[in-house]
Motif scaffolding. Structure first.
Motif, PDB file in Angstrom:
ATOM      1  N   UNK A   1       0.801  -1.447   0.156  1.00  0.00           N
ATOM      2  CA  UNK A   1      -0.196  -0.414   0.394  1.00  0.00           C
ATOM      3  C   UNK A   1       1.184   1.425   0.002  1.00  0.00           C
ATOM      4  N   UNK A   2       1.978   1.010   1.010  1.00  0.00           N
ATOM      5  CA  UNK A   2       2.965   2.468   0.937  1.00  0.00           C
ATOM      6  C   UNK A   2       3.115   2.760  -0.248  1.00  0.00           C
ATOM      7  N   UNK A   3       3.516   1.347  -1.416  1.00  0.00           N
ATOM      8  CA  UNK A   3       4.537   1.947  -2.855  1.00  0.00           C
ATOM      9  C   UNK A   3       3.099   2.381  -3.124  1.00  0.00           C
ATOM     10  N   UNK A   4       1.918   1.711  -3.313  1.00  0.00           N
ATOM     11  CA  UNK A   4       0.925   2.080  -4.237  1.00  0.00           C
ATOM     12  C   UNK A   4       0.338   3.643  -4.927  1.00  0.00           C
ATOM     13  N   UNK A   5       0.631   3.993  -2.981  1.00  0.00           N
ATOM     14  CA  UNK A   5      -0.528   5.373  -3.010  1.00  0.00           C
ATOM     15  C   UNK A   5       1.028   6.230  -3.478  1.00  0.00           C
ATOM     16  N   UNK A   6       2.245   6.222  -3.086  1.00  0.00           N
ATOM     17  CA  UNK A   6       3.485   7.208  -3.068  1.00  0.00           C
ATOM     18  C   UNK A   6       3.631   7.084  -5.166  1.00  0.00           C
TER      19      UNK A   6
ATOM     20  N   UNK B   1       7.141  15.300  -0.223  1.00  0.00           N
ATOM     21  CA  UNK B   1       6.613  15.335   0.910  1.00  0.00           C
ATOM     22  C   UNK B   1       5.353  14.615   1.339  1.00  0.00           C
ATOM     23  N   UNK B   2       4.459  15.276   0.700  1.00  0.00           N
ATOM     24  CA  UNK B   2       3.094  14.704   0.458  1.00  0.00           C
ATOM     25  C   UNK B   2       3.070  13.283   0.212  1.00  0.00           C
ATOM     26  N   UNK B   3       3.903  12.943  -0.753  1.00  0.00           N
ATOM     27  CA  UNK B   3       3.560  11.595  -1.666  1.00  0.00           C
ATOM     28  C   UNK B   3       3.598  11.103  -0.112  1.00  0.00           C
TER      29      UNK B   3
ATOM     30  N   UNK C   1      13.734  14.133  -4.270  1.00  0.00           N
ATOM     31  CA  UNK C   1      14.343  16.343  -4.232  1.00  0.00           C
ATOM     32  C   UNK C   1      15.030  16.412  -5.173  1.00  0.00           C
ATOM     33  N   UNK C   2      16.067  15.498  -5.130  1.00  0.00           N
ATOM     34  CA  UNK C   2      17.429  15.459  -5.695  1.00  0.00           C
ATOM     35  C   UNK C   2      17.594  15.556  -7.459  1.00  0.00           C
ATOM     36  N   UNK C   3      17.003  13.986  -7.983  1.00  0.00           N
ATOM     37  CA  UNK C   3      17.005  13.708  -8.838  1.00  0.00           C
ATOM     38  C   UNK C   3      15.541  13.318  -9.461  1.00  0.00           C
TER      39      UNK C   3
END
Length: 269
Positions: free
Chosen positions: A68-73, A83-85, A188-190
């Protein structure tokens, strides 16, 4: 001293691999149980083998939450920043893990099958990275931040083990703190494409994570901690290699038409 040193050293190793070999390989290493493994080890040593075996069920529930973590991200990051993701992903992790736990799937095999199914589905839904995705750019100081975070999590979870109980210790201990920290810097960086490339490698690695803790849960009490850990390492390695081979085979068959992340498409309208 082991709690303060072991997990941070493993995190540092994963970070250096990601810098050297790129986001997908880095994601695979990040997906290894770099913090959950030490947390489980300390739980088993401090609380006993029976507690450790029951914690494996919570860890497997947590692996469903990782899907679920990966899917939502992957979905939220199409329209929002890192950050929101990550905030949405963290919420999804605990909601999904808690929901699976509430189903009372307290049998080890049932929890493992749910984790396998969830992670395989997410690996299929997240699009494959574009060829030539750049390696994540890292600043010299972020590796120290990651190491401090890993040490803090390990201490917090093992200290709270008695109050949380075995199942919830397993769930909380499986939260992907290393992935969270590394994804924050990578996005953020890439940029998003590199972050998603790393995330997809991490999901494939989490499939081997399931095999490791399924084997530990089934062998810990009858055979002891050492044998269970050795068998878990072999199971993790074998499953990860198989998952990567299947993914490579499917990629070669669908070359030129990679999966796009389907659930996020309604947000385009």
């Amino acid at each position: 001293m082991l709690k303060l040193i072991l997990a941070p050293l493993l995190v540092a190793l994963a970070t250096l691999v990601a810098r050297r070999w790129g986001p997908k390989i880095g994601g695979i290493v990040v997906g290894l149980p770099l913090t959950t493994g030490p947390i489980f080890l300390f739980l088993a040593l401090d609380q006993g083998l029976d507690f450790g075996a029951r914690a494996c069920v919570g860890i497997l529930f947590g692996l469903v939450g990782l899907a679920g973590f990966a899917l939502v991200y992957a979905a939220v990051s199409r329209r929002a920043g890192g950050v929101v993701s990550l905030m949405a992903s963290a919420a999804a992790y605990f909601v999904v893990s808690g929901a699976v736990n509430s189903l009372a799937l307290n049998r080890m095999i049932g929890a493992a099958l749910a984790a396998y199914a969830a992670l395989l589905l997410v690996a299929w839904l997240i699009k494959r990275p574009q060829p030539g995705a750049t390696k994540p750019v890292s600043r010299w100081w972020d590796i120290w931040f990651r190491m401090i975070t890993a040490a803090g999590l390990t201490l917090a979870i093992t200290t709270a083990a008695e109050r949380l109980g075995p199942t919830f210790s397993g769930i909380v201990g499986t939260y992907p703190v290393v992935t969270t920290v590394i994804m924050t810097f990578t996005h953020h960086q890439s940029g998003r494409e590199v972050a998603i490339a790393m995330l997809r490698g991490t999901v494939l690695s989490w499939i081997g994570f399931v095999s490791a803790f399924l084997v530990i849960g089934l062998t810990l009490i009858p055979y002891g901690l050492t044998v269970a850990l050795v068998l878990a390492v072999l199971a993790n390695l074998g499953t990860t290699i198989l998952a990567l081979w299947i993914d490579r085979f499917i990629t070669s068959r669908t070359k030129g038409n990679p999966h796009e992340f389907v659930p996020a498409r309604p947000f385009d309208r």
